[in-house]
Design a protein around this motif. Structure first.
Motif, PDB file in Angstrom:
ATOM      1  N   LEU A 206       0.830  -1.200   0.000  1.00 50.10           N
ATOM      2  CA  LEU A 206       0.000   0.000   0.000  1.00 50.10           C
ATOM      3  C   LEU A 206       0.869   1.256   0.000  1.00 50.10           C
ATOM      4  CD1 LEU A 206      -2.749  -1.034   2.570  1.00 50.10           C
ATOM      5  CD2 LEU A 206      -3.040  -0.795   0.106  1.00 50.10           C
ATOM      6  N   TYR A 207       1.913   1.242   0.822  1.00 45.71           N
ATOM      7  CA  TYR A 207       2.802   2.403   0.913  1.00 45.71           C
ATOM      8  C   TYR A 207       3.481   2.651  -0.430  1.00 45.71           C
ATOM      9  CZ  TYR A 207       5.645   5.807   3.448  1.00 45.71           C
ATOM     10  OH  TYR A 207       6.202   6.973   3.883  1.00 45.71           O
ATOM     11  N   GLN A 208       3.890   1.583  -1.093  1.00 47.13           N
ATOM     12  CA  GLN A 208       4.569   1.733  -2.382  1.00 47.13           C
ATOM     13  C   GLN A 208       3.618   2.214  -3.469  1.00 47.13           C
ATOM     14  OE1 GLN A 208       6.672  -1.976  -2.944  1.00 47.13           O
ATOM     15  NE2 GLN A 208       8.001  -1.583  -1.172  1.00 47.13           N
ATOM     16  N   ASP A 209       2.333   1.862  -3.336  1.00 45.40           N
ATOM     17  CA  ASP A 209       1.342   2.385  -4.262  1.00 45.40           C
ATOM     18  C   ASP A 209       1.195   3.892  -4.082  1.00 45.40           C
ATOM     19  OD1 ASP A 209      -0.598   2.041  -6.312  1.00 45.40           O
ATOM     20  OD2 ASP A 209      -2.181   2.203  -4.814  1.00 45.40           O
ATOM     21  N   ILE A 210       1.213   4.349  -2.828  1.00 42.89           N
ATOM     22  CA  ILE A 210       1.163   5.793  -2.564  1.00 42.89           C
ATOM     23  C   ILE A 210       2.394   6.480  -3.159  1.00 42.89           C
ATOM     24  CG2 ILE A 210       1.289   7.536  -0.740  1.00 42.89           C
ATOM     25  CD1 ILE A 210      -0.448   5.713   0.983  1.00 42.89           C
ATOM     26  N   HIS A 211       3.550   5.838  -3.025  1.00 45.16           N
ATOM     27  CA  HIS A 211       4.765   6.431  -3.612  1.00 45.16           C
ATOM     28  C   HIS A 211       4.620   6.591  -5.115  1.00 45.16           C
ATOM     29  CE1 HIS A 211       8.999   7.407  -4.167  1.00 45.16           C
ATOM     30  NE2 HIS A 211       8.928   6.646  -5.248  1.00 45.16           N
ATOM     31  N   ARG A 212       4.042   5.606  -5.774  1.00 46.45           N
ATOM     32  CA  ARG A 212       3.864   5.711  -7.232  1.00 46.45           C
ATOM     33  C   ARG A 212       2.957   6.902  -7.590  1.00 46.45           C
ATOM     34  NH1 ARG A 212       4.357   0.021  -6.715  1.00 46.45           N
ATOM     35  NH2 ARG A 212       2.139  -0.250  -6.231  1.00 46.45           N
ATOM     36  N   LEU A 213       1.974   7.163  -6.725  1.00 45.80           N
ATOM     37  CA  LEU A 213       1.081   8.297  -6.968  1.00 45.80           C
ATOM     38  C   LEU A 213       1.810   9.631  -6.827  1.00 45.80           C
ATOM     39  CD1 LEU A 213      -2.140   7.082  -5.110  1.00 45.80           C
ATOM     40  CD2 LEU A 213      -1.724   7.120  -7.584  1.00 45.80           C
ATOM     41  N   TYR A 249      -6.515   5.225   4.720  1.00 47.30           N
ATOM     42  CA  TYR A 249      -5.672   6.364   4.359  1.00 47.30           C
ATOM     43  C   TYR A 249      -5.212   6.248   2.902  1.00 47.30           C
ATOM     44  CZ  TYR A 249      -1.328   9.139   4.245  1.00 47.30           C
ATOM     45  OH  TYR A 249      -0.327   9.999   3.900  1.00 47.30           O
ATOM     46  N   HIS A 250      -4.742   5.065   2.522  1.00 51.39           N
ATOM     47  CA  HIS A 250      -4.292   4.821   1.151  1.00 51.39           C
ATOM     48  C   HIS A 250      -5.403   5.118   0.157  1.00 51.39           C
ATOM     49  CE1 HIS A 250      -4.538   1.920  -2.248  1.00 51.39           C
ATOM     50  NE2 HIS A 250      -3.270   2.247  -2.449  1.00 51.39           N
ATOM     51  N   ALA A 304      13.904   4.732   3.779  1.00 49.52           N
ATOM     52  CA  ALA A 304      12.909   5.300   2.877  1.00 49.52           C
ATOM     53  C   ALA A 304      12.838   4.589   1.533  1.00 49.52           C
ATOM     54  CB  ALA A 304      13.196   6.787   2.663  1.00 49.52           C
ATOM     55  N   SER A 305      13.982   4.232   0.966  1.00 47.23           N
ATOM     56  CA  SER A 305      13.967   3.657  -0.380  1.00 47.23           C
ATOM     57  C   SER A 305      13.340   2.270  -0.398  1.00 47.23           C
ATOM     58  CB  SER A 305      15.387   3.602  -0.948  1.00 47.23           C
ATOM     59  OG  SER A 305      16.222   2.761  -0.166  1.00 47.23           O
ATOM     60  N   ARG A 306      13.549   1.480   0.672  1.00 49.64           N
ATOM     61  CA  ARG A 306      12.914   0.160   0.727  1.00 49.64           C
ATOM     62  C   ARG A 306      11.410   0.310   0.916  1.00 49.64           C
ATOM     63  NH1 ARG A 306      14.690  -5.003   1.861  1.00 49.64           N
ATOM     64  NH2 ARG A 306      16.651  -4.346   2.789  1.00 49.64           N
ATOM     65  N   VAL A 307      11.012   1.180   1.835  1.00 48.84           N
ATOM     66  CA  VAL A 307       9.585   1.388   2.092  1.00 48.84           C
ATOM     67  C   VAL A 307       8.881   1.881   0.832  1.00 48.84           C
ATOM     68  CG1 VAL A 307       7.910   2.722   3.421  1.00 48.84           C
ATOM     69  CG2 VAL A 307       9.923   1.797   4.549  1.00 48.84           C
TER      70      VAL A 307
END
Length: 429
Positions: A206-213, A249-250, A304-307
């Motif tokens: 989910l967190y990585q999906d937010i990063h893509r956004l 939240y996501h 941060a980069s892994r998350v």
């Protein structure tokens, strides 16, 4: 005896919940309500666990393993981050009375009087490691020494490879043996470990999906949200509920992205904010930037980069080590790669990767007092970012929690001056 810190937290979050229900702010995320309810209920659960005599352990890393053994988690540094202004002043004064240095990282040293004064449940086990920084394990070692608490230090190597992975795994086995032999009622449960790892994996996704956004222009994630340190589900008494709240939240961030909602609709600059920042600053630095059409959309910290999913793998990934990992190896994997505890090159490379991935226009590098793992790298980051990416870096010195030397006008002037430089670089008037 009472748990002043937990009781204060419960009351604080209840006030925020009541305020939202009575008069919701349309400019804030709706999911704040569920987030505050989760945090309030977590403190209530911790208070109840203390009353029942359940064992607490420090260990923001590795919380998944500690949960699998039956520990409650003391998220010390994040707990300090959540302090109210009067609490910061109180614990700062206590540090000085007790003779502890107050010039080191404030989010690490302020926890010493919190535990010594029994404002938080006494710990049954202290776990620390160099994955985090230098101040965190040293302050934890101090607490363990003064309170006579069993202490285990995880020595995480500078490089990540198969040999160092097994080195960390052996230490995790030693940690399990120590916990089981010294803390009554503690027993490692591999099925529980796998269960919580699966929850964490879904959280990472989910967190990585937010990063893509965040790659979208304008960015749908507000600067204040991007600045938040990740809160893993395993830090909570009920990891499954924590995951569900994060999913809410996501979904709200996804909705903002689909509708084109952004705090900066006419986005001119995309920035990185690195290390930490002045939590007490009013106006906050992100609103200052947003008024100028700039968004700080990425927060650079050790993991941060892994998350974010832009470097290194998460649970279940078979590419990082070329094979499927065992449950304990999965925990070692997370510990074995952090820019806090590695060589300086890793920290710089992580920053370059994020800047390229999000097409960032500049870096705000906050030199946190006493942050031994990042302070001396500020100029290196600035030089390499200029040479390899052609983007400028603003270096600001300050503290997270202690505001004695803070000048809000100076902060505002520096941020506005930096925005001027970045806009000029892009040829924007």
């Amino acid at each position: 005896m009472h748990m002043e810190f937990l009781e204060t937290e419960i009351a604080k979050y209840q006030r925020r919940i009541d305020k939202i229900k009575a008069n919701p702010d349309p400019t804030k995320l709706k999911s704040n309500l569920q987030m505050y309810e989760l945090e309030r209920d977590e403190r209530i659960a911790e208070l109840e666990a203390w009353k029942q005599g359940k064992p607490f352990a420090s260990g923001m890393f590795p919380p998944v393993l500690l949960r699998s053994m039956g520990f409650e988690i003391y998220d010390a540094e994040m707990a300090c981050d959540r302090m109210e202004r009067w609490q910061v002043k109180k614990y700062l004064q206590r540090c000085r009375e007790l003779g502890f240095p107050d010039q080191i990282c404030d989010r690490t040293v302020l926890k010493i009087p919190m535990v010594l004064d029994e404002d938080f449940p006494n710990l049954s086990l202290v776990v620390a490691n160099n994955w985090e920084c230098e101040s965190i394990p040293l302050t934890f070692q101090t607490i363990a020494h003064l309170r006579g608490i069993p202490y285990y230090y995880l020595d995480v190597p500078f490089e990540a490879n198969e040999e160092t992975l097994q080195y960390v795994v052996e230490q995790l086995r030693e940690l399990i043996d120590l916990a089981e032999s010294t803390v009554p009622g503690i027993k490692y449960d591999e099925d529980k470990l796998i269960e919580v790892q699966n929850i964490e994996k879904r959280w990472y996704e989910l967190y990585q999906d937010i990063h893509r956004l965040k790659r979208r222009v304008p960015c749908p994630v507000p600067g204040q949200e991007a600045f938040k340190e990740p809160r893993w589900p395993s830090l909570y008494h009920d990891p499954a509920r924590a995951l569900e709240v994060f999913r809410i939240y996501h979904d709200e961030i996804v909705e903002r992205a689909e509708k084109g909602i952004s705090n900066v609709p006419e986005e001119k600059l995309r920035l990185m904010w690195a290390v930490s920042g002045p939590f007490y600053a009013r106006p906050d630095p992100f609103s200052i930037l947003e008024k100028r059409g700039a968004q700080a959309i990425y927060f650079q910290i050790g993991n941060a980069s892994r998350v974010a999913g832009i470097n290194f793998g998460i649970y279940g990934d078979e590419t990082e080590y070329g094979r499927k990992l065992s449950p304990l190896e999965e925990e070692a994997r997370i510990l074995n790669q952090s820019a806090w505890g590695g060589l300086g090159r890793r920290w710089v490379d992580d920053i370059l990767i994020a800047c390229r991935d999000l097409k960032l226009d500049g870096i705000v590098y906050f030199q946190q007092w006493g942050c031994t793992v990042t302070d001396n790298l500020a100029k290196n980051v600035a030089e390499v970012a200029e040479q390899e990416l052609g983007i400028p870096t603003l270096i600001i010195e300050g503290r997270l929690l202690i505001d004695e030397a803070f000048d809000p006008q100076e902060m505002e002037d520096k941020l506005n001056g930096f925005v001027d430089i970045c806009l000029a670089r892009k040829g924007i008037a």
